[in-house]
Design an enzyme around this catalytic site. Structure first.
Site, PDB file in Angstrom:
ATOM      1  N   LYS A  57      21.668  38.925  45.814  1.00  0.00           N
ATOM      2  CA  LYS A  57      23.029  38.903  45.263  1.00  0.00           C
ATOM      3  C   LYS A  57      23.465  40.316  44.908  1.00  0.00           C
ATOM      4  CE  LYS A  57      25.525  36.718  41.438  1.00  0.00           C
ATOM      5  NZ  LYS A  57      25.478  37.536  40.216  1.00  0.00           N
ATOM      6  N   HIS A  81      29.102  41.040  40.769  1.00  0.00           N
ATOM      7  CA  HIS A  81      28.705  40.528  39.452  1.00  0.00           C
ATOM      8  C   HIS A  81      29.918  40.306  38.550  1.00  0.00           C
ATOM      9  CE1 HIS A  81      24.814  41.582  40.994  1.00  0.00           C
ATOM     10  NE2 HIS A  81      25.190  42.835  41.116  1.00  0.00           N
ATOM     11  N   ARG A  84      32.123  43.261  36.444  1.00  0.00           N
ATOM     12  CA  ARG A  84      31.972  43.519  35.016  1.00  0.00           C
ATOM     13  C   ARG A  84      31.145  44.772  34.759  1.00  0.00           C
ATOM     14  NH1 ARG A  84      28.476  40.387  34.015  1.00  0.00           N
ATOM     15  NH2 ARG A  84      28.525  40.270  31.775  1.00  0.00           N
ATOM     16  N   GLY A 114      35.931  36.214  41.204  1.00  0.00           N
ATOM     17  CA  GLY A 114      37.383  36.032  41.254  1.00  0.00           C
ATOM     18  C   GLY A 114      37.850  34.753  41.918  1.00  0.00           C
ATOM     19  N   GLY A 135      31.831  31.548  38.578  1.00  0.00           N
ATOM     20  CA  GLY A 135      31.203  31.900  37.305  1.00  0.00           C
ATOM     21  C   GLY A 135      32.063  31.539  36.115  1.00  0.00           C
TER      22      GLY A 135
HETATM   23  C1  LIG Z   1      28.697  36.563  30.696  1.00  0.00           C
HETATM   24  C2  LIG Z   1      28.258  36.873  32.104  1.00  0.00           C
HETATM   25  C3  LIG Z   1      26.972  37.343  32.315  1.00  0.00           C
HETATM   26  C4  LIG Z   1      26.540  37.644  33.619  1.00  0.00           C
HETATM   27  N1  LIG Z   1      25.272  38.118  33.823  1.00  0.00           N
HETATM   28  C5  LIG Z   1      24.867  38.394  35.079  1.00  0.00           C
HETATM   29  C6  LIG Z   1      23.551  38.865  35.324  1.00  0.00           C
HETATM   30  O1  LIG Z   1      22.746  39.043  34.409  1.00  0.00           O
HETATM   31  N2  LIG Z   1      23.192  39.117  36.600  1.00  0.00           N
HETATM   32  C7  LIG Z   1      24.071  38.932  37.648  1.00  0.00           C
HETATM   33  O2  LIG Z   1      23.708  39.169  38.815  1.00  0.00           O
HETATM   34  N3  LIG Z   1      25.319  38.495  37.448  1.00  0.00           N
HETATM   35  C8  LIG Z   1      25.732  38.221  36.195  1.00  0.00           C
HETATM   36  N4  LIG Z   1      27.004  37.780  35.983  1.00  0.00           N
HETATM   37  C9  LIG Z   1      27.894  37.641  37.126  1.00  0.00           C
HETATM   38  C10 LIG Z   1      27.873  36.202  37.636  1.00  0.00           C
HETATM   39  O3  LIG Z   1      26.587  35.813  38.045  1.00  0.00           O
HETATM   40  C11 LIG Z   1      28.808  36.035  38.820  1.00  0.00           C
HETATM   41  O4  LIG Z   1      28.454  36.919  39.849  1.00  0.00           O
HETATM   42  C12 LIG Z   1      30.253  36.279  38.438  1.00  0.00           C
HETATM   43  O5  LIG Z   1      30.528  35.750  37.149  1.00  0.00           O
HETATM   44  C13 LIG Z   1      31.154  35.618  39.442  1.00  0.00           C
HETATM   45  O6  LIG Z   1      32.465  35.998  39.213  1.00  0.00           O
HETATM   46  P1  LIG Z   1      33.519  35.066  38.452  1.00  0.00           P
HETATM   47  O7  LIG Z   1      33.072  34.989  37.045  1.00  0.00           O
HETATM   48  O8  LIG Z   1      34.797  35.831  38.642  1.00  0.00           O
HETATM   49  O9  LIG Z   1      33.531  33.719  39.144  1.00  0.00           O
HETATM   50  C14 LIG Z   1      27.435  37.456  34.705  1.00  0.00           C
HETATM   51  C15 LIG Z   1      28.734  36.975  34.476  1.00  0.00           C
HETATM   52  C16 LIG Z   1      29.150  36.685  33.197  1.00  0.00           C
HETATM   53  C17 LIG Z   1      30.562  36.183  32.982  1.00  0.00           C
END
Ligand SMILES: Cc1cc2nc3c(=O)[nH]c(=O)nc-3n(C[C@H](O)[C@H](O)[C@H](O)COP(=O)(O)O)c2cc1C
Length: 192
Positions: A57, A81, A84, A114, A135
């Protein structure tokens, strides 16, 4: 759902005893949680300790997609991710087709980031994603109404996808073909 005691993400770790001599608390957090020695070789190691399929990923370029396949990934998740971490990371919907082309069907390509409505799902499928992942919308549903809220979000996306498919004349997911969408890249190519 029970909200964490601390009001922010930084609150997931103790914030009072961080040594910030060499930068911000966020930098310190990244240093402590991300291993900079991580490399493609670790995929080999991971494969040696599990029979589970390993999907990589965070791929957003053709080059990394090819390396992932070479390293033995069973699938690729085009992801930034949730945008963020790195400002100006490419939108995953824009990176998707490059990755799909580079992989050439060798392994399934999934995408996240997104996806907020059924039309986003349709676009991703048309550009070659085998599936999309969601997510935050599910988290929002969960925060608002618990399990029922999370389920509602997924059902809503499903209904929106079905409507978008109907309006695009797609009777099945297989009929969501590349010609159903027109990208910025298509527009620029048409000017040449
Ligand atoms: C609070 C939070 C924590 C996350 N932590 C991780 C993480 O530790 N590792 C990772 O690969 N992605 C992480 N993500 C990203 C999600 O796995 C995912 O890729 C992302 O939220 C998808 O986008 P969306 O929220 O727009 O649907 C996190 C997302 C959020 C909102």
């Amino acid at each position: 759902m029970v909200a964490p005691a601390n009001a922010n993400l930084e609150g997931l770790m103790p914030i009072d005893d961080l040594d910030t001599t060499d930068g911000s608390k966020l930098e310190k957090y990244a240093r402590d949680t991300l291993d900079p020695s991580l490399s493609w070789k670790d995929v080999e190691w991971l494969k040696s300790i599990t029979g589970l399929p390993i999907l990589l990923k965070g791929i957003v370029t053709a080059e990394d997609a090819r390396k992932a396949v070479e390293a033995g990934a069973a699938g690729i998740i085009v992801s930034n991710h949730g945008a963020r971490q790195l400002d100006y990371a490419p939108a995953t919907i824009s990176a998707l087709e490059e990755v799909v082309k580079a992989v050439g069907g060798a392994v399934p390509v999934l995408v996240d980031g997104g996806v907020r409505r059924g039309t986003d799902v349709l676009k991703a499928l048309a550009l070659g994603a085998r599936a999309v992942m969601v997510g935050r919308p599910v988290l929002y549903g969960l925060a608002a109404r618990g399990e029922a809220g999370a389920k509602h979000v997924i059902e809503m996306l499903n209904r929106e996808l079905e409507l978008a498919m109907a309006l695009c004349g797609c009777r099945s997911v297989a009929e969501i073909t590349r010609d159903r969408v027109h990208t910025e890249g298509d527009r620029l190519r048409s000017l040449l």
